[in-house]
Design a protein around this motif. Structure first.
Motif, PDB file in Angstrom:
ATOM      1  N   SER A  29       0.834  -1.211   0.000  1.00  0.00           N
ATOM      2  CA  SER A  29       0.000   0.000   0.000  1.00  0.00           C
ATOM      3  C   SER A  29       0.868   1.260   0.000  1.00  0.00           C
ATOM      4  CB  SER A  29      -0.937   0.004   1.212  1.00  0.00           C
ATOM      5  OG  SER A  29      -0.166  -0.194   2.384  1.00  0.00           O
ATOM      6  N   ALA A  30       2.076   1.181   0.591  1.00  0.00           N
ATOM      7  CA  ALA A  30       2.956   2.355   0.614  1.00  0.00           C
ATOM      8  C   ALA A  30       3.385   2.703  -0.805  1.00  0.00           C
ATOM      9  CB  ALA A  30       4.173   2.088   1.486  1.00  0.00           C
ATOM     10  N   PHE A  31       3.703   1.672  -1.602  1.00  0.00           N
ATOM     11  CA  PHE A  31       4.071   1.923  -3.004  1.00  0.00           C
ATOM     12  C   PHE A  31       2.878   2.465  -3.780  1.00  0.00           C
ATOM     13  CE2 PHE A  31       3.600   0.397  -7.334  1.00  0.00           C
ATOM     14  CZ  PHE A  31       4.636   1.105  -7.938  1.00  0.00           C
ATOM     15  N   GLN A  32       1.727   1.829  -3.587  1.00  0.00           N
ATOM     16  CA  GLN A  32       0.566   2.264  -4.385  1.00  0.00           C
ATOM     17  C   GLN A  32       0.130   3.676  -4.014  1.00  0.00           C
ATOM     18  OE1 GLN A  32      -2.298  -1.026  -4.420  1.00  0.00           O
ATOM     19  NE2 GLN A  32      -1.269  -1.793  -6.255  1.00  0.00           N
ATOM     20  N   ALA A  33       0.403   4.067  -2.779  1.00  0.00           N
ATOM     21  CA  ALA A  33       0.079   5.445  -2.388  1.00  0.00           C
ATOM     22  C   ALA A  33       0.905   6.419  -3.235  1.00  0.00           C
ATOM     23  CB  ALA A  33       0.377   5.646  -0.908  1.00  0.00           C
ATOM     24  N   ALA A  34       2.139   6.017  -3.544  1.00  0.00           N
ATOM     25  CA  ALA A  34       2.994   6.894  -4.354  1.00  0.00           C
ATOM     26  C   ALA A  34       2.472   6.994  -5.784  1.00  0.00           C
ATOM     27  CB  ALA A  34       4.419   6.371  -4.348  1.00  0.00           C
ATOM     28  N   LEU A  35       1.959   5.881  -6.275  1.00  0.00           N
ATOM     29  CA  LEU A  35       1.437   5.884  -7.646  1.00  0.00           C
ATOM     30  C   LEU A  35       0.181   6.742  -7.760  1.00  0.00           C
ATOM     31  CD1 LEU A  35       2.422   4.582 -10.230  1.00  0.00           C
ATOM     32  CD2 LEU A  35       1.249   2.487  -9.597  1.00  0.00           C
ATOM     33  N   LYS A  36      -0.546   6.821  -6.666  1.00  0.00           N
ATOM     34  CA  LYS A  36      -1.791   7.606  -6.653  1.00  0.00           C
ATOM     35  C   LYS A  36      -1.528   9.083  -6.403  1.00  0.00           C
ATOM     36  CE  LYS A  36      -4.152   4.948  -3.721  1.00  0.00           C
ATOM     37  NZ  LYS A  36      -5.156   4.540  -2.756  1.00  0.00           N
ATOM     38  N   PHE A  37      -0.322   9.355  -5.930  1.00  0.00           N
ATOM     39  CA  PHE A  37      -0.044  10.667  -5.372  1.00  0.00           C
ATOM     40  C   PHE A  37      -0.263  11.758  -6.403  1.00  0.00           C
ATOM     41  CE2 PHE A  37       2.946  13.797  -3.441  1.00  0.00           C
ATOM     42  CZ  PHE A  37       2.237  13.945  -2.265  1.00  0.00           C
ATOM     43  N   ASP A  38      -0.912  12.790  -6.006  1.00  0.00           N
ATOM     44  CA  ASP A  38      -1.317  13.823  -6.946  1.00  0.00           C
ATOM     45  C   ASP A  38      -1.301  15.157  -6.206  1.00  0.00           C
ATOM     46  OD1 ASP A  38      -2.565  15.497  -8.654  1.00  0.00           O
ATOM     47  OD2 ASP A  38      -4.256  14.177  -9.071  1.00  0.00           O
TER      48      ASP A  38
ATOM     49  N   LYS B  29       2.702  15.582 -10.846  1.00  0.00           N
ATOM     50  CA  LYS B  29       1.796  14.505 -10.527  1.00  0.00           C
ATOM     51  C   LYS B  29       1.640  13.547 -11.696  1.00  0.00           C
ATOM     52  CE  LYS B  29      -1.849  17.648 -11.849  1.00  0.00           C
ATOM     53  NZ  LYS B  29      -2.960  18.449 -11.431  1.00  0.00           N
ATOM     54  N   ILE B  30       1.097  12.449 -11.353  1.00  0.00           N
ATOM     55  CA  ILE B  30       0.753  11.499 -12.392  1.00  0.00           C
ATOM     56  C   ILE B  30      -0.736  11.738 -12.647  1.00  0.00           C
ATOM     57  CG2 ILE B  30       0.655   9.066 -12.986  1.00  0.00           C
ATOM     58  CD1 ILE B  30       2.729   8.625 -10.677  1.00  0.00           C
TER      59      ILE B  30
END
Ligand code: BGC
Length: 702
Positions: free
Chosen positions: A378-387, A397-398
């Motif tokens: 979840s820590a990694f996926q939080a980074a992918l979601k980060f905006d 942002k992505i």
């Protein structure tokens, strides 16, 4: 015409129109494969993407190693797949089935359990997205004991036989599918420039035009795709590592390429990708290495220009991209950033899927800007979601639009693979016999560099008068014939994983073919006490093996004093010893060789190595002291039989273009240090002084 700079920012629906334009242009249509699929298929993917939540999309962009999924699942359950909406899983180099045994049934059971999980969309429970399951089957189904292991690419380069490479790829695809995988992290299309590079053996050589042909052949064989039906019937290939991995300064793995002349760099390193795109590779893995200081994982300029290459409106590559393992964390170190920054740069540069390891999870959890500091995925996926926006107001942002584009690329490939459907195509074995293919490959990969006694008599093939064979070195070891990426990431020594009759060490190979009654002498201590009087130049031969121990990736670098990003994160790894490519016999075998040489008894030396080595540095050096010298590379499980067949003349060196160097053989360290010891097709004028001992294409016949 669209400008290059604007194309990347197009929405994914506009991307379809690029594809559509491309389809209307027959001359450039060669790069359009099943991913540029029919309007119905495109609509199907676009409908799915529209039905997906952000979490589900991010899950498709997450490729994670098996150990992490296992750690976060109820034992034996693999439920973390659904929890994180996972799109892809890999068995990394050292992965084993839960039983701890790398046997085929254990792998099959485990992969069936994993593969039975899929992601069902919350918005539409009729949509199921199955997993991509990846393995580094770079020379066969390497995770499985008793699997056929083919020669590593450096040996296949010497076969100069793309049709054979196609057959190998077809068998590899069949084998890994049979084990439960559907994605192979191959072919490596690097052009090797410096043999200090620990991955030299993963390269087919240093002639780009041959690498292009091998890449094409491998992908056609492994993917077995039907462009008209937009189907990929074999396994997905990952062409790697984009771009320049084989051209780093001083051959440092994951290092930097200093590019002063971009056109020359492309001329030297790109051809494999052209081959891969024309054959329709569905995936490209982005290199750890950097170009002029910019890691490829975030190198938007090179990805845009040479991977997506929209300037002629033809996307040369229309599959999806994946980062290398832990590559984001490595780039975080290189760029002195925090995790989410590098990740955003990578995704915005064009990375569609991220290969995540525990290191990435830890690095993401340390990022103060992120909400999740757990040691979970979840820590990694939080980074992918980060905006968010940077303090100076720059959007950093992505975007969801970019995420949609990435997921579209991934799902188009999954659709072609049947991973959006519930039924799976039945698996039929390729025609022919796998062991014969492997044996042919091992035989054709051997290069005979020397074959003459002082009296100008050939040593190979052995004459029927030979009654005594003296064997020196690790001749009863199949592990060393296979090299790295076999059962373990770094490979292994010994025969414990190759107990099948079809696999043979050099000793077994010789015993099988030697005429009955031949005396085989091999214990070093016994040899010291031998009465040599009965051994003559006519009835005896010494066969000496000199080998590199197995290794993989940066662990195989030689003379690597440079900083390697790995050490920043893998502090428990031993530092790489500075070394050189010079190889010599140890004192004891050398003493024995000399005592036989005094009686004019011929010596054949076999070099088992992942790269050319310097073997002529003194009078007693292996090449100079031998009458015959074979470069056997890493010939795999049929290597022992192949070497024996070649020595006894059952196989004759030099059929067609086989048994010839795909790289120049170095004379000395100075020739290596230029970093320009390459095949003539990419030589520059200055390189003519490169000092090859033997040039590309060299190889004696018998
Ligand atoms: C290597 C890749 C490999 C990946 C997954 C990385 O360390 O560079 O070639 O595909 O690991 O095992």
């Amino acid at each position: 015409m669209l400008k290059k700079s604007t194309v990347f920012a197009l929405s994914f629906s506009a991307l379809y129109s690029i594809t559509a334009i491309a389809q209307d242009q027959p001359s450039s249509g060669k790069y359009n494969h099943f991913y540029s699929s029919s309007p119905q298929d495109q609509k199907r993917v676009s409908d799915i993407v529209q039905n997906m939540s952000l979490e589900e999309k991010i899950g498709q962009m997450t490729l994670v190693n098996m150990a992490t999924i296992k750690k976060e699942s109820i034992p034996g359950n693999w439920d973390a797949i659904e929890k994180y909406h996972i799109g892809a899983i890999l068995a990394d180099g050292d992965e084993m089935p839960e039983t701890g045994k790398p046997n085929l049934p254990d792998w099959q059971t485990q992969m069936q359990a994993i593969g039975s999980h899929n992601v069902t969309l919350a918005n539409n429970n009729k949509i199921h997205i199955r997993l991509l399951l990846g393995t580094d089957a770079v020379h066969g189904d390497q995770h499985v004991a008793n699997a056929v292991i083919f020669p590593h690419n450096i040996g296949l380069g010497a076969t100069h036989d793309p049709e054979l490479v196609k057959q190998i790829a077809t068998w590899t695809a069949y084998d890994i599918k049979h084990s439960g995988f559907n994605w192979v992290y191959a072919p490596t299309v690097a052009v090797v420039h410096d043999y200090r590079w620990g991955r030299t053996y993963e390269s087919f050589g240093s002639d780009p035009s041959w690498i292009k042909r091998f890449a094409e052949a491998y992908i056609l064989g492994a993917q077995n795709s039907d462009d008209e039906k937009h189907q990929l019937r074999g396994v997905l290939t990952s062409t790697k590592h984009f771009i320049g991995d084989g051209n780093t300064d001083d051959g440092v793995d994951e290092g930097n390429v200093t590019v002063n002349d971009e056109a020359q760099f492309i001329k030297e390193n790109y051809a494999g990708y052209e081959g891969a795109f024309s054959a329709g590779t569905g995936n490209v893995m982005i290199s750890y290495s950097s170009i002029n200081g910019t890691p490829m994982s975030v190198n938007k300029e090179y990805l845009k220009k040479y991977l997506f290459a929209e300037d002629d409106l033809v996307p040369r590559f229309n599959g999806f991209t994946v980062s290398d393992y832990t590559a984001i964390t490595k780039a975080v170190y290189a760029r002195h950033q925090v995790f989410h920054e590098t990740l955003a740069d990578a995704v915005n540069a064009g990375l569609d899927m991220i290969m995540v390891s525990q290191y990435d999870i830890e690095k993401a959890s340390e990022d103060p800007a992120l909400p999740d500091h757990s040691s979970n995925l979840s820590a990694f996926q939080a980074a992918l979601k980060f905006d968010h926006d940077l303090p100076d107001g720059t959007p950093y942002k992505i975007t969801e639009q970019r995420i949609n584009e990435a997921v579209t690329h991934i799902l188009q490939v999954k659709l072609a693979m049947g991973l959006l459907d519930s039924s799976q195509a039945t698996l039929t074995p390729p025609e022919g016999n796998e062991d014969e293919v492997a044996l042919k490959a091992a035989e054709e990969s051997l290069v005979l560099l020397k074959n003459s006694t002082k009296e100008h008599q050939p040593v190979i093939p052995l004459t029927p008068e030979i009654k005594h064979i003296v064997l020196l070195g690790k001749v009863d070891d199949i592990g060393i014939l296979c090299g790295g990426w076999n059962i373990n990431w770094q490979g292994h020594e010994g025969n414990q994983y190759h107990t099948d009759d079809k696999a043979s060490s050099i000793l077994t190979g010789i015993k099988r073919i030697a005429p009955p009654g031949t005396e085989i002498i091999r214990e070093l201590d016994t040899m010291k006490q031998l009465d040599l009087s009965k051994y003559t130049a006519k009835n005896t031969v010494v066969i000496a093996l000199i080998n590199e121990p197995p290794y993989a990736e940066f662990m195989g670098d030689i003379d690597n004093n440079n900083f390697n990003y790995n050490f920043a994160i893998n502090s428990n790894l031993p530092p790489v010893e500075p070394g050189s490519l010079i190889m010599n016999f140890d004192d004891q075998p050398l003493g024995i060789i000399k005592s036989f040489k005094e009686r004019n008894i011929p010596v054949i030396t076999i070099l088992v190595s992942g790269r050319p080595r310097i073997v002529n540095s003194s009078e007693d050096a292996p090449f100079n002291i031998s009458d015959a010298f074979i470069a056997a590379w890493l010939p795999g499980t049929t290597g022992g039989e192949a070497i024996a067949n070649a020595i006894f003349g059952k196989y004759r060196f030099g059929s067609n273009t086989a048994n010839t160097l795909s790289v120049p053989w170095p004379k000395d360290m100075a020739s290596i240090e230029t970093g320009r010891l390459v095949c003539p097709s990419i030589r520059k004028i200055d390189d003519e002084q490169a000092n090859a001992f033997y040039d590309c294409g060299y190889g004696l016949t018998t």
